[in-house]
Write a protein that holds these residues in place. Structure first.
Motif, PDB file in Angstrom:
ATOM      1  N   ILE A 135      -1.156   3.792  18.522  1.00 16.68           N
ATOM      2  CA  ILE A 135      -1.925   3.558  17.292  1.00 16.68           C
ATOM      3  C   ILE A 135      -1.205   3.937  16.379  1.00 16.68           C
ATOM      4  CG2 ILE A 135      -4.004   4.622  16.198  1.00 16.68           C
ATOM      5  CD1 ILE A 135      -5.439   4.691  18.529  1.00 16.68           C
ATOM      6  N   TRP A 136      -0.143   4.967  16.408  1.00 21.39           N
ATOM      7  CA  TRP A 136       0.459   5.702  15.398  1.00 21.39           C
ATOM      8  C   TRP A 136       1.532   4.674  15.074  1.00 21.39           C
ATOM      9  CZ3 TRP A 136       5.640   7.264  15.235  1.00 21.39           C
ATOM     10  CH2 TRP A 136       6.019   7.685  14.023  1.00 21.39           C
ATOM     11  N   SER A 193       0.282   1.634  13.302  1.00 21.36           N
ATOM     12  CA  SER A 193      -0.156   1.919  11.867  1.00 21.36           C
ATOM     13  C   SER A 193       1.261   2.194  10.863  1.00 21.36           C
ATOM     14  CB  SER A 193      -1.020   3.168  11.663  1.00 21.36           C
ATOM     15  OG  SER A 193      -2.017   3.241  12.414  1.00 21.36           O
ATOM     16  N   ARG A 196       2.806  -1.608  10.226  1.00 20.34           N
ATOM     17  CA  ARG A 196       1.903  -2.118   9.326  1.00 20.34           C
ATOM     18  C   ARG A 196       2.055  -1.790   7.975  1.00 20.34           C
ATOM     19  NH1 ARG A 196      -4.348  -3.095  11.766  1.00 20.34           N
ATOM     20  NH2 ARG A 196      -3.671  -4.610  13.275  1.00 20.34           N
ATOM     21  N   ALA A 197       2.324  -0.115   7.916  1.00 19.74           N
ATOM     22  CA  ALA A 197       2.532   0.314   6.441  1.00 19.74           C
ATOM     23  C   ALA A 197       3.803  -0.291   5.935  1.00 19.74           C
ATOM     24  CB  ALA A 197       2.508   1.701   6.690  1.00 19.74           C
ATOM     25  N   TRP A 211       0.205   7.040   2.335  1.00 18.88           N
ATOM     26  CA  TRP A 211      -0.558   6.582   3.314  1.00 18.88           C
ATOM     27  C   TRP A 211       0.554   6.907   4.590  1.00 18.88           C
ATOM     28  CZ3 TRP A 211      -5.426   6.476   3.329  1.00 18.88           C
ATOM     29  CH2 TRP A 211      -6.181   6.233   2.151  1.00 18.88           C
ATOM     30  N   LEU A 231      -0.578   9.493   7.796  1.00 17.31           N
ATOM     31  CA  LEU A 231      -0.520   9.134   9.190  1.00 17.31           C
ATOM     32  C   LEU A 231       0.515  10.051  10.068  1.00 17.31           C
ATOM     33  CD1 LEU A 231      -0.250   5.192   8.810  1.00 17.31           C
ATOM     34  CD2 LEU A 231      -2.132   6.534   9.838  1.00 17.31           C
TER      35      LEU A 231
END
Length: 73
Positions: free
Chosen positions: A10-11, A14, A17-18, A53, A57
């Protein structure tokens, strides 16, 4: 070990995507202000906000790893 693997996936997604959102070229925005107006400050502020963000994260990932390590003691 399964929660760690899930958290890592998941990290990673994320983070991808960032970074992809930040480096994706955007179409040019027409300037409607007076001549000589520049939106560089607005663009810089938006880019800086993406790092907020990303930092959040990373902090959540570190917190999750710390909690897992604490439970195993």
């Amino acid at each position: 070990m399964r929660p760690i693997a899930t958290a890592a996936v998941i990290w990673t997604v994320s983070l991808h995507r960032a970074l992809a959102q930040q480096t994706n070229p955007a179409p040019p925005i027409p300037e409607s202000g007076p001549s000589g107006s520049n939106s560089a400050a607005v663009n810089a502020a938006a880019t800086d906000f993406n790092w907020v963000w990303l930092s959040l994260l990373i902090a959540l990932a570190v917190l999750g790893l710390w909690l897992v390590a604490r439970r195993r003691r």
